[in-house]
Write a protein that holds these residues in place. Structure first.
Motif, PDB file in Angstrom:
ATOM      1  N   LEU A  57       0.830  -1.207   0.000  1.00 18.23           N
ATOM      2  CA  LEU A  57       0.000   0.000   0.000  1.00 18.23           C
ATOM      3  C   LEU A  57       0.865   1.257   0.000  1.00 18.23           C
ATOM      4  O   LEU A  57       0.538   2.248  -0.661  1.00 18.23           O
ATOM      5  CB  LEU A  57      -0.941  -0.015   1.209  1.00 18.23           C
ATOM      6  CG  LEU A  57      -2.104  -0.992   1.140  1.00 18.23           C
ATOM      7  CD1 LEU A  57      -2.839  -1.052   2.479  1.00 18.23           C
ATOM      8  CD2 LEU A  57      -3.075  -0.611   0.024  1.00 18.23           C
ATOM      9  N   LEU A  99      -1.061   4.450  -0.799  1.00 22.89           N
ATOM     10  CA  LEU A  99      -2.345   4.290  -0.129  1.00 22.89           C
ATOM     11  C   LEU A  99      -2.222   3.732   1.284  1.00 22.89           C
ATOM     12  O   LEU A  99      -3.200   3.219   1.847  1.00 22.89           O
ATOM     13  CB  LEU A  99      -3.267   3.368  -0.959  1.00 22.89           C
ATOM     14  CG  LEU A  99      -3.748   3.937  -2.292  1.00 22.89           C
ATOM     15  CD1 LEU A  99      -4.490   2.876  -3.085  1.00 22.89           C
ATOM     16  CD2 LEU A  99      -4.642   5.151  -2.066  1.00 22.89           C
ATOM     17  N   ARG A 138      -4.772   4.671   3.818  1.00 23.20           N
ATOM     18  CA  ARG A 138      -6.144   4.228   3.610  1.00 23.20           C
ATOM     19  C   ARG A 138      -6.355   2.765   4.020  1.00 23.20           C
ATOM     20  O   ARG A 138      -7.401   2.179   3.738  1.00 23.20           O
ATOM     21  CB  ARG A 138      -6.550   4.383   2.139  1.00 23.20           C
ATOM     22  CG  ARG A 138      -6.333   5.759   1.554  1.00 23.20           C
ATOM     23  CD  ARG A 138      -6.922   6.888   2.391  1.00 23.20           C
ATOM     24  NE  ARG A 138      -8.364   6.805   2.530  1.00 23.20           N
ATOM     25  CZ  ARG A 138      -9.222   7.407   1.715  1.00 23.20           C
ATOM     26  NH1 ARG A 138      -8.782   8.127   0.704  1.00 23.20           N
ATOM     27  NH2 ARG A 138     -10.518   7.300   1.927  1.00 23.20           N
ATOM     28  N   SER A 160      -9.549   2.115   5.760  1.00 20.61           N
ATOM     29  CA  SER A 160     -10.760   2.584   5.079  1.00 20.61           C
ATOM     30  C   SER A 160     -11.511   1.408   4.454  1.00 20.61           C
ATOM     31  O   SER A 160     -10.965   0.317   4.288  1.00 20.61           O
ATOM     32  CB  SER A 160     -10.390   3.591   3.980  1.00 20.61           C
ATOM     33  OG  SER A 160      -9.695   4.704   4.516  1.00 20.61           O
ATOM     34  N   LEU A 196     -13.122   5.027  -1.102  1.00 17.97           N
ATOM     35  CA  LEU A 196     -12.032   5.238  -2.048  1.00 17.97           C
ATOM     36  C   LEU A 196     -12.572   5.625  -3.424  1.00 17.97           C
ATOM     37  O   LEU A 196     -13.689   5.241  -3.797  1.00 17.97           O
ATOM     38  CB  LEU A 196     -11.178   3.964  -2.186  1.00 17.97           C
ATOM     39  CG  LEU A 196     -10.017   3.790  -1.201  1.00 17.97           C
ATOM     40  CD1 LEU A 196     -10.506   3.778   0.237  1.00 17.97           C
ATOM     41  CD2 LEU A 196      -9.251   2.513  -1.527  1.00 17.97           C
ATOM     42  N   GLN A 207      -8.230   4.608  -6.833  1.00 25.79           N
ATOM     43  CA  GLN A 207      -7.669   4.037  -5.611  1.00 25.79           C
ATOM     44  C   GLN A 207      -8.079   2.576  -5.451  1.00 25.79           C
ATOM     45  O   GLN A 207      -7.274   1.720  -5.087  1.00 25.79           O
ATOM     46  CB  GLN A 207      -8.109   4.857  -4.405  1.00 25.79           C
ATOM     47  CG  GLN A 207      -7.465   6.231  -4.333  1.00 25.79           C
ATOM     48  CD  GLN A 207      -8.053   7.088  -3.223  1.00 25.79           C
ATOM     49  OE1 GLN A 207      -9.234   6.972  -2.890  1.00 25.79           O
ATOM     50  NE2 GLN A 207      -7.236   7.952  -2.649  1.00 25.79           N
ATOM     51  N   LYS A 208      -9.331   2.279  -5.738  1.00 25.86           N
ATOM     52  CA  LYS A 208      -9.797   0.893  -5.633  1.00 25.86           C
ATOM     53  C   LYS A 208      -9.034  -0.024  -6.585  1.00 25.86           C
ATOM     54  O   LYS A 208      -8.677  -1.154  -6.228  1.00 25.86           O
ATOM     55  CB  LYS A 208     -11.300   0.813  -5.944  1.00 25.86           C
ATOM     56  CG  LYS A 208     -12.201   1.429  -4.902  1.00 25.86           C
ATOM     57  CD  LYS A 208     -13.650   1.374  -5.375  1.00 25.86           C
ATOM     58  CE  LYS A 208     -14.568   2.148  -4.451  1.00 25.86           C
ATOM     59  NZ  LYS A 208     -15.957   2.190  -4.957  1.00 25.86           N
ATOM     60  N   ARG A 236      -6.016   0.450  -7.778  1.00 23.59           N
ATOM     61  CA  ARG A 236      -4.645   0.277  -7.270  1.00 23.59           C
ATOM     62  C   ARG A 236      -4.623  -0.761  -6.151  1.00 23.59           C
ATOM     63  O   ARG A 236      -3.703  -1.582  -6.069  1.00 23.59           O
ATOM     64  CB  ARG A 236      -4.092   1.614  -6.769  1.00 23.59           C
ATOM     65  CG  ARG A 236      -3.579   2.512  -7.888  1.00 23.59           C
ATOM     66  CD  ARG A 236      -2.934   3.757  -7.322  1.00 23.59           C
ATOM     67  NE  ARG A 236      -3.905   4.764  -6.944  1.00 23.59           N
ATOM     68  CZ  ARG A 236      -3.647   5.790  -6.144  1.00 23.59           C
ATOM     69  NH1 ARG A 236      -2.454   5.926  -5.598  1.00 23.59           N
ATOM     70  NH2 ARG A 236      -4.582   6.673  -5.863  1.00 23.59           N
ATOM     71  N   VAL A 237      -5.644  -0.732  -5.290  1.00 26.18           N
ATOM     72  CA  VAL A 237      -5.739  -1.756  -4.239  1.00 26.18           C
ATOM     73  C   VAL A 237      -5.924  -3.133  -4.861  1.00 26.18           C
ATOM     74  O   VAL A 237      -5.312  -4.115  -4.425  1.00 26.18           O
ATOM     75  CB  VAL A 237      -6.905  -1.433  -3.275  1.00 26.18           C
ATOM     76  CG1 VAL A 237      -7.155  -2.615  -2.334  1.00 26.18           C
ATOM     77  CG2 VAL A 237      -6.607  -0.174  -2.462  1.00 26.18           C
ATOM     78  N   GLU A 266      -3.166   7.106 -12.807  1.00 24.62           N
ATOM     79  CA  GLU A 266      -2.606   6.588 -11.561  1.00 24.62           C
ATOM     80  C   GLU A 266      -2.567   5.064 -11.560  1.00 24.62           C
ATOM     81  O   GLU A 266      -1.669   4.457 -10.946  1.00 24.62           O
ATOM     82  CB  GLU A 266      -3.407   7.108 -10.359  1.00 24.62           C
ATOM     83  CG  GLU A 266      -4.853   6.681 -10.304  1.00 24.62           C
ATOM     84  CD  GLU A 266      -5.647   7.458  -9.249  1.00 24.62           C
ATOM     85  OE1 GLU A 266      -6.171   6.793  -8.333  1.00 24.62           O
ATOM     86  OE2 GLU A 266      -5.737   8.693  -9.343  1.00 24.62           O
TER      87      GLU A 266
END
Length: 268
Positions: free
Chosen positions: A149, A154, A157, A160, A165, A169-170, A172-173, A202
């Protein structure tokens, strides 16, 4: 001469980590040919990008690589093992039932939609599979998850929930969650198509970093700039077939097939 009845099964440490041979995926008793006799190899450490119009068979090919889609016919040989066979040789050479889940653990998969568990935190989403499947100690899994992360910006987060997100961001996770299983290959099925345009970069940046580190990647995408910059090899598919393949320079600057030329004239 290799034939369909005499498949050249590669040794475990071949330069090709995946061999796809004569793959077919038919629907409606053959009326729809999503894949029509497709053969292609994936080399260790390469980024193979698959492009083509909607309905060309790109995603079906990608999902067939780990049998998320079960082919109608043909062979998929992953690291020396034909995973389309019901039985495979074990370490002692005895034929045993194929454990497809074991092979899937070595192929990370990232979809258009993020498939995160909404009721679990980001940290829990990332550590669930390593703890349950690989029996990784929780402390070790959490340490590894936090490092990943941190790598994608992230870490703050971790506590979170997915609803908190952004789409970028989601995704990337979702990518680093797949990396938690330490896969040999990463499969990306149009990972940016569900994102707002400002979030695409990103996600592509994370994928570019993976490519620089030598991760074997098969990517289905409409992002032609990414394909030009990162791919070692590009496949153009149409009507369930590989119409043309070559380097990004070959495909984007000097396409030979009229079907490829027509497609690129509309998207570039």
């Amino acid at each position: 001469m290799e034939t369909r009845d005499n498949v050249d099964f590669v040794p475990a440490k071949s330069a090709d980590i995946i061999q796809v041979k004569w793959l077919k995926k038919y629907y409606n008793k053959g009326a729809i040919k999503a894949l029509d006799d497709v053969s292609v190899n994936v080399h260790r450490g390469e980024v193979l990008v698959v492009i083509g119009p909607s309905g060309s068979g790109k995603s079906t090919l990608l999902r067939s690589l780990n049998l998320t889609e079960v082919p109608t016919d043909g062979h998929i040989i992953f690291d020396g093992i034909d995973i389309t066979s019901k039985k495979v040789p074990n370490e002692k050479g005895r034929m045993v039932k194929l454990n497809i889940d074991r092979h899937r653990q070595r192929m990370g998969m990232v979809f258009q939609h993020f498939n995160l568990f909404p009721h679990k935190t980001i940290l829990d989403n990332m550590t669930l599979a390593p703890i349950k499947v690989k029996h990784m100690p929780k402390a070790e899994a959490e340490k590894k998850a936090m490092a990943l992360l941190e790598r994608v910006g992230l870490a703050e987060r971790a506590g979170s929930y997915p609803i908190q997100l952004s789409g970028g961001q989601k995704q990337r996770v979702a990518i680093v969650r797949a990396l938690m299983m330490e896969p040999d290959v990463m499969l990306f099925d149009e990972p940016t198509s569900a994102l707002d345009p400002e979030m695409v970069g990103e996600v592509l940046d994370v994928m570019k970093e993976l490519a620089k580190e030598g991760m074997t990647m098969v990517v289905v995408t409409h992002e032609m700039g990414f394909a030009r910059e990162v791919a070692h090899r590009v496949l153009f598919m149409a009507d369930g077939k590989i119409v043309e393949e070559g380097s990004p320079e070959d495909i984007f600057s000097h396409p030979q097939n009229p079907r490829t030329q027509e497609f690129l004239s509309k998207v570039l």
